[in-house]
Design a protein around this motif. Structure first.
Motif, PDB file in Angstrom:
ATOM      1  N   PRO A 196     -66.875  23.666   7.447  1.00 45.72           N
ATOM      2  CA  PRO A 196     -65.701  22.969   6.842  1.00 45.72           C
ATOM      3  C   PRO A 196     -65.670  23.170   5.401  1.00 45.72           C
ATOM      4  CG  PRO A 196     -67.007  21.437   7.494  1.00 45.72           C
ATOM      5  CD  PRO A 196     -67.928  22.562   8.250  1.00 45.72           C
ATOM      6  N   LEU A 197     -66.927  23.808   4.731  1.00 43.88           N
ATOM      7  CA  LEU A 197     -66.945  24.038   3.478  1.00 43.88           C
ATOM      8  C   LEU A 197     -67.024  25.403   3.224  1.00 43.88           C
ATOM      9  CD1 LEU A 197     -69.616  21.444   2.347  1.00 43.88           C
ATOM     10  CD2 LEU A 197     -67.348  21.283   2.183  1.00 43.88           C
ATOM     11  N   THR A 198     -66.289  25.972   2.071  1.00 45.52           N
ATOM     12  CA  THR A 198     -66.103  27.310   1.509  1.00 45.52           C
ATOM     13  C   THR A 198     -67.181  27.462   0.676  1.00 45.52           C
ATOM     14  OG1 THR A 198     -64.716  26.864  -0.283  1.00 45.52           O
ATOM     15  CG2 THR A 198     -63.596  27.287   1.715  1.00 45.52           C
ATOM     16  N   ALA A 199     -67.489  28.655   0.325  1.00 43.07           N
ATOM     17  CA  ALA A 199     -68.319  29.300  -0.896  1.00 43.07           C
ATOM     18  C   ALA A 199     -67.992  28.435  -2.139  1.00 43.07           C
ATOM     19  CB  ALA A 199     -68.465  30.661  -0.815  1.00 43.07           C
ATOM     20  N   PRO A 200     -68.869  28.286  -2.956  1.00 46.36           N
ATOM     21  CA  PRO A 200     -68.411  27.878  -4.373  1.00 46.36           C
ATOM     22  C   PRO A 200     -67.325  28.620  -4.979  1.00 46.36           C
ATOM     23  CG  PRO A 200     -70.609  28.133  -4.260  1.00 46.36           C
ATOM     24  CD  PRO A 200     -70.375  28.805  -2.956  1.00 46.36           C
ATOM     25  N   GLY A 245     -66.825  25.256  -9.547  1.00 41.71           N
ATOM     26  CA  GLY A 245     -67.824  26.010  -8.928  1.00 41.71           C
ATOM     27  C   GLY A 245     -68.309  24.884  -7.665  1.00 41.71           C
ATOM     28  N   LEU A 246     -67.530  24.126  -7.008  1.00 46.11           N
ATOM     29  CA  LEU A 246     -67.679  23.280  -5.941  1.00 46.11           C
ATOM     30  C   LEU A 246     -66.914  23.813  -4.775  1.00 46.11           C
ATOM     31  CD1 LEU A 246     -66.582  19.524  -7.750  1.00 46.11           C
ATOM     32  CD2 LEU A 246     -68.900  20.614  -6.949  1.00 46.11           C
ATOM     33  N   PRO A 247     -67.499  23.668  -3.687  1.00 50.31           N
ATOM     34  CA  PRO A 247     -66.776  24.151  -2.484  1.00 50.31           C
ATOM     35  C   PRO A 247     -65.578  23.299  -1.991  1.00 50.31           C
ATOM     36  CG  PRO A 247     -69.003  22.873  -2.009  1.00 50.31           C
ATOM     37  CD  PRO A 247     -68.645  23.126  -3.345  1.00 50.31           C
ATOM     38  N   THR A 248     -64.733  24.067  -1.311  1.00 52.19           N
ATOM     39  CA  THR A 248     -63.323  23.249  -1.051  1.00 52.19           C
ATOM     40  C   THR A 248     -63.627  23.148   0.724  1.00 52.19           C
ATOM     41  OG1 THR A 248     -62.061  25.309  -0.680  1.00 52.19           O
ATOM     42  CG2 THR A 248     -61.872  24.406  -2.978  1.00 52.19           C
TER      43      THR A 248
END
Length: 169
Positions: A130-134, A140-143
């Motif tokens: 459920p997290l994307t790449a940075p 730089g946080l994942p969405t």
């Protein structure tokens, strides 16, 4: 070295060589022939019985594909890889004598279904977190996004053949 030690070592080496030599043809074969012995019944009843035999396949596991990394995903594309299995469908051969009912020259009926190659792939699993790449737009946080999962379908490929025939003995 004592003679008993030499004799023991020679016996062990001979046994190992015999075991390796006997195992090599069995491993190299794709199928194992299975004859059905009906000779004793044929002689005791004084009848011509069918000749029946078969072939049983040996299952040969393959090497699964390694992980495939896709840009933008945190987990490889195939979390649970598909494993290829190579084998063969069982074969059958049967020949039975016929009385002279069909006509002259037709003394036997036969069925031959040789072992056919079989290629399979086991089911696999592909998962996306459920997290994307940075993301550089969010410092730089994942969405977050919805998790996704996919089952990779199994595969079964073969091309069996067979032959029916009438002939003379």
């Amino acid at each position: 070295m004592k003679s008993t030690t030499r004799t023991f070592a020679a016996a062990v080496l001979t046994g190992v060589a015999a075991a390796v030599g006997a195992a090599a043809p069995a491993v190299a074969a794709d199928t194992v022939p299975v004859p059905v012995p009906l000779d004793g019944v044929e002689q005791s009843l004084n009848l011509d019985l069918p000749k029946v035999g078969g072939e049983l396949p040996l299952l040969m596991p393959g090497v699964p594909e390694g992980p495939r990394y896709v840009e933008g995903q945190m987990i490889p594309a195939s979390a649970l890889p598909q494993v290829p299995l190579g084998a063969a469908l069982p074969g059958l051969s049967a020949e039975t004598p016929l009385p002279q009912v069909v006509g002259k020259g037709f003394d036997e009926a036969s069925v031959k279904v040789p072992a056919a190659d079989l290629r399979t792939l086991t089911p696999g699993l592909s998962v996306e977190t459920p997290l994307t790449a940075p993301n550089p737009e969010v410092f730089g946080l994942p969405t977050l996004r919805e998790p996704q999962a996919a089952v990779l379908t199994p595969l079964l490929q073969t091309a069996p053949t067979g032959a029916l025939g009438l002939g003379s003995l």
